[in-house]
Design a protein around this motif. Structure first.
Motif, short mmCIF file in Angstrom:
data_model
loop_
_atom_site.label_atom_id
_atom_site.label_comp_id
_atom_site.label_asym_id
_atom_site.label_seq_id
_atom_site.Cartn_x
_atom_site.Cartn_y
_atom_site.Cartn_z
N PHE A 77 -84.74 34.51 72.30
CA PHE A 77 -83.49 35.16 71.89
C PHE A 77 -82.78 35.93 73.00
O PHE A 77 -81.74 36.48 72.78
CB PHE A 77 -83.85 36.08 70.69
CG PHE A 77 -82.80 36.96 70.09
CD1 PHE A 77 -81.60 36.44 69.62
CD2 PHE A 77 -83.04 38.32 69.93
CE1 PHE A 77 -80.66 37.26 69.01
CE2 PHE A 77 -82.10 39.15 69.33
CZ PHE A 77 -80.91 38.62 68.86
N SER A 95 -90.43 35.33 68.43
CA SER A 95 -89.34 36.14 67.88
C SER A 95 -89.82 37.58 67.77
O SER A 95 -91.00 37.86 67.94
CB SER A 95 -88.99 35.68 66.46
OG SER A 95 -88.40 34.42 66.45
N ALA A 96 -88.92 38.44 67.37
CA ALA A 96 -89.29 39.80 67.00
C ALA A 96 -90.08 39.72 65.69
O ALA A 96 -89.91 38.79 64.91
CB ALA A 96 -88.04 40.64 66.81
N GLU A 120 -88.19 41.42 70.70
CA GLU A 120 -88.99 40.32 71.25
C GLU A 120 -89.92 40.84 72.34
O GLU A 120 -91.01 40.30 72.54
CB GLU A 120 -88.07 39.22 71.79
CG GLU A 120 -87.64 38.17 70.77
CD GLU A 120 -86.66 38.67 69.70
OE1 GLU A 120 -86.10 39.77 69.87
OE2 GLU A 120 -86.46 37.96 68.70
N ARG A 166 -78.13 35.40 66.33
CA ARG A 166 -79.23 35.47 65.37
C ARG A 166 -79.97 34.13 65.28
O ARG A 166 -79.36 33.07 65.30
CB ARG A 166 -78.72 35.87 63.97
CG ARG A 166 -78.12 37.26 63.88
CD ARG A 166 -79.02 38.38 64.40
NE ARG A 166 -80.34 38.46 63.81
CZ ARG A 166 -80.66 39.20 62.75
NH1 ARG A 166 -79.73 39.91 62.15
NH2 ARG A 166 -81.89 39.24 62.31
N GLY A 167 -81.27 34.21 65.20
CA GLY A 167 -82.09 33.00 65.15
C GLY A 167 -82.26 32.33 66.51
O GLY A 167 -82.76 31.22 66.63
N GLY A 168 -81.85 33.04 67.57
CA GLY A 168 -81.77 32.44 68.89
C GLY A 168 -83.10 32.10 69.56
O GLY A 168 -83.12 31.41 70.58
N SER A 169 -84.20 32.53 69.00
CA SER A 169 -85.49 32.18 69.61
C SER A 169 -85.74 30.67 69.55
O SER A 169 -86.41 30.11 70.42
CB SER A 169 -86.65 32.89 68.90
OG SER A 169 -86.49 34.27 69.01
N ASP A 170 -85.22 30.03 68.50
CA ASP A 170 -85.33 28.57 68.43
C ASP A 170 -84.69 27.94 69.66
O ASP A 170 -85.24 27.01 70.26
CB ASP A 170 -84.59 28.03 67.19
CG ASP A 170 -85.31 28.36 65.89
OD1 ASP A 170 -86.54 28.53 65.93
OD2 ASP A 170 -84.64 28.43 64.84
N THR A 181 -85.43 43.04 64.00
CA THR A 181 -84.06 42.90 64.50
C THR A 181 -83.06 43.52 63.51
O THR A 181 -82.16 44.27 63.90
CB THR A 181 -83.71 41.41 64.75
OG1 THR A 181 -84.72 40.85 65.59
CG2 THR A 181 -82.36 41.26 65.43
N1 ASP Z 1 -85.10 38.20 66.41
C1 ASP Z 1 -83.89 37.44 66.39
C2 ASP Z 1 -83.30 37.40 64.99
O1 ASP Z 1 -83.86 37.96 64.07
C3 ASP Z 1 -84.07 36.07 66.96
C4 ASP Z 1 -84.96 35.14 66.16
O2 ASP Z 1 -85.71 35.58 65.30
O3 ASP Z 1 -84.92 33.94 66.42
O4 ASP Z 1 -82.26 36.83 64.81
#
Ligand code: ASP
Ligand code: MG
Length: 406
Positions: free
Chosen positions: A136, A41-42, A74, A150-154, A47
């Protein structure tokens, strides 16, 4: 030799020291001869800060440009992580989403992955590299940079694990795994050794946010078994997988409390066809997400009326009141009563399918605590009640003790 996908979230790469720790962990796996793909992730806060900068320029920035901007978070982390591995004399190469072959549709800021062509990843792995992929982000068939929400690295990690047919997928975060309840509220909460996709999805949607829901759905669809574990220690985490028969032996997997909902009651709503449709269609058109709905039996002989209650996300209460207020004369209900002083307490477990009396036991526990139940909803693997917010944590502790021990 195994192929392992490891994903590290924002706090796990929050500063250069943490990035060095990530590199050290990757190095230990590498020393066992495993092939490693790292998704990052970042760095934490980056972000959010990029979004803030964009909004300083204009309130509603162009979404294509937003993606170009957000993807830089990222991209910073992949390069730093590769360097941290080089510093340990380990061959490593960083790839952006586009370079890693992650193709998406063109829905900027919330793109969906269409397919992954991991040819380049395999080539680098075969030449002895650790491959570090930016989470992400992806690219459209026309070459535009996209992000996955958001949270897309998962999601990147789970999708890559599926595409690479990885032997193991590890999601590293700042908690030790998935717990029976939030340990900050219930000190006796325990870390779960395993949990089914459906239970994980219910808990996530109930506010026990460990992972982005979309990525759990994706894992379920493609049968990707993954482990949620901490990047700050070596403790084993929680395995998330398809439900197995013995999972049903446990009645309840976890308890969660959602403090982020509000309740709206419409008093004296005419009880005739089309009214509920009108109300909830109007809320839906205003993009207001409704969760629980309860309608009472009607009263009054000539023109029967009923009371109708529903819950919405707390930040949307004002908007919901306004939207519903606009229907007052058209529909002809009495008054609107609303409160944001509610909590939604839920118990979740696939064991409910094969155990009876679960609801009774939950309600009895609440009764003993003198807690009134305002609304109830159930699914095959979940029972939720709306209660007074002030009693939420007390209720959570009592219900946890009743089903999961102290
Ligand atoms: N950097 C992105 C976010 O903060 C993706 C992630 O962290 O999964 O949403
Ligand atoms: Mg994250």
């Amino acid at each position: 030799m195994s192929l392992i996908v490891q994903k590290y979230g924002g706090t796990s790469v929050g500063n250069t020291e943490r990035i060095r720790n990530v590199a050290a962990r990757v190095a230990r796996y590498r020393a066992q001869g495993d092939q490693i793909v790292v998704v990052v992730s970042a760095m934490s806060g980056v972000t959010d800060n990029l979004i803030k900068l964009a909004k300083e320029i204009m309130p509603l920035p162009n979404e294509r440009e937003m993606d170009v901007l957000l993807a830089t978070g990222e991209q910073t982390t992949i390069a730093l992580t590769a360097m941290a591995l080089h510093a340990l004399d380990i061959k490593a190469v960083s790839l952006t989403g586009a370079q890693a072959g992650i193709r998406t549709d063109g829905m900027h800021t919330k793109a969906k992955i269409q397919n992954i062509t991991p040819k380049r990843i395999h080539q680098y792995l075969d030449r002895g590299n650790v491959v570090i992929v930016a989470g992400f982000q992806g690219v459209t068939p026309d070459g535009h940079i996209t992000t996955l929400g958001r949270g897309g690295s998962d999601l990147t990690a789970i999708a890559l694990a599926a595409a690479l047919k990885a032997d193991l997928c590890q999601i590293y975060t700042d908690v030790d795994g998935v717990y029976t309840a939030d340990p900050r509220i219930v000190p006796s909460a325990r870390k779960l050794a395993e949990i089914s996709y459906d239970e994980m999805l219910e808990l996530a949607s109930l506010g026990a946010k460990v992972m982005q829901s979309r990525s759990v759905e994706f894992a379920k669809k493609f049968g990707v078994v993954f482990e949620v574990r901490s990047s700050l220690n070596d403790n084993p985490g929680t395995i998330v997988k398809e439900e197995t028969k013995n999972m049903e032996d446990v009645v309840i997997r976890g308890v969660s409390l959602d403090k982020n909902q509000a309740k709206v009651t419409l008093v004296g709503v005419p009880d005739k066809p089309g009214i509920a449709a009108k109300i909830f269609k109007t809320l839906g058109d205003a993009a207001i997400n409704v969760d629980m709905i309860v309608q009472n039996i009607s009263h009054g002989a000539g023109a029967p009326a009923t009371d109708l209650s529903f819950t919405v996300d707390k930040p949307e209460l004002l908007k919901a009141q306004k939207v519903i207020g606009g229907l007052k004369t058209e529909i002809g209900f009495g008054e609107i009563i609303s409160t944001d002083k509610i909590g939604k307490l839920s118990i979740v477990g696939v064991g409910m399918k094969s155990h009876s009396g679960v609801a009774g036991r939950m309600f009895e526990t609440l009764a003993k605590e003198g807690i009134n139940i305002e609304m109830i909803s159930t699914s095959e693997i979940k029972i939720s009640v709306v209660i007074d917010l002030a009693k939420g944590e007390q209720a959570m502790k009592a219900v946890h003790a009743a089903f999961l021990g102290c």
